[in-house]
Design an enzyme around this catalytic site. Structure first.
Site, PDB file in Angstrom:
ATOM      1  N   ASP A  43       7.585 -13.758  28.075  1.00  0.00           N
ATOM      2  CA  ASP A  43       8.127 -14.773  28.982  1.00  0.00           C
ATOM      3  C   ASP A  43       9.422 -15.365  28.427  1.00  0.00           C
ATOM      4  OD1 ASP A  43       5.951 -14.351  30.594  1.00  0.00           O
ATOM      5  OD2 ASP A  43       4.916 -16.200  30.031  1.00  0.00           O
ATOM      6  N   ASP A 103      13.387 -12.236  34.863  1.00  0.00           N
ATOM      7  CA  ASP A 103      12.638 -11.060  35.275  1.00  0.00           C
ATOM      8  C   ASP A 103      13.427 -10.255  36.304  1.00  0.00           C
ATOM      9  OD1 ASP A 103      10.173  -9.420  35.585  1.00  0.00           O
ATOM     10  OD2 ASP A 103      10.126 -10.340  37.561  1.00  0.00           O
ATOM     11  N   GLU A 151      12.434 -13.038  28.782  1.00  0.00           N
ATOM     12  CA  GLU A 151      12.982 -13.077  30.139  1.00  0.00           C
ATOM     13  C   GLU A 151      13.784 -14.355  30.362  1.00  0.00           C
ATOM     14  OE1 GLU A 151       9.528 -10.443  32.412  1.00  0.00           O
ATOM     15  OE2 GLU A 151       9.428 -12.625  32.439  1.00  0.00           O
TER      16      GLU A 151
END
Length: 226
Positions: A118, A49, A121
């Site tokens: 998710d 991220d 990332e």
């Protein structure tokens, strides 16, 4: 480490071949199948991220050297939010190689936006750990493609824009009403109406309340006089 044909194919779609493939396997491992000897991808997600954020912030500054912080911030948010990461994940069919527990597989985990975002990332972080920032940057920019230059159309949050439209005309902020919820508990589908004080409304359906509200707000904005 010997990789399956599916993961080798995924590396080709990703546009990057790992020197340490264990990093990629970890990035693809969801918590539902992790163990003490098989760590999941959450720590990599945390790192990815931040790597994605730095790449996108830099790319936006280079793409528009005159933009103010107020202009750049919504563009940045549009590029790094979970929906954008999930879109890129779908683009390279990341879901096909996710390592999931049985319950997640049965509930459609390979298609879930949160899981895909998710994992995307985490894959970014795995590339960063494998070969450094420049390698991660090059892959990110290749995958995000023209989004950096076309993000302005998606940068404004539809709900915020609709509220501003209403307030500029002396109306109360719009309300969002759940019209219908269908589907199983693990994969619900929501139909939401975005409604103005004068009764004008538009409806939209999506797999989460947030997405449905945003889609309904956008649909209503498209119908209103500018």
């Amino acid at each position: 480490m010997k990789l399956s044909a599916e993961i080798k194919a995924f590396q080709r779609r990703l546009g990057y071949e790992f020197g340490n493939p264990e990093l990629l396997v970890r990035a693809l491992t969801h918590g539902s199948v992790s163990s003490s000897t098989r760590p999941d991808n959450q720590r990599l997600e945390f790192l990815g991220d931040r790597v994605l954020g730095l790449v996108m912030a830099t790319a936006l500054l280079e793409a528009d050297k005159k933009a103010s912080e107020g202009q750049l911030a919504p563009r940045f948010n549009a590029l790094v939010r979970k929906e954008a990461c999930a879109d890129v994940a779908r683009q390279i069919d990341l879901g096909a190689v996710l390592k999931l527990g049985r319950s997640e597989m049965l509930s459609g985990g390979r298609r879930k936006q949160a899981l895909l975002g998710d994992a995307m990332e985490a894959v970014i972080a795995a590339i960063y750990r494998d070969a450094g920032f420049e390698a991660a940057r090059d892959v990110i920019l290749a995958l995000w493609g023209d989004r950096v230059h076309t993000v302005e159309a998606d940068a404004r949050d539809a709900k915020t824009s609709l509220q501003e439209w209403a307030q500029a005309r002396g109306q109360k902020p719009p309300s969002y009403v759940e019209i219908k919820r269908s589907g199983p508990d693990h994969a619900p589908v929501f139909t939401i109406a975005a409604r103005l004080q004068d009764g004008t409304e538009a409806q939209a359906t999506a797999g989460s309340k947030r997405q449905a509200e945003q889609a309904a707000a956008k649909a209503l904005l498209d119908e209103l006089p500018k």
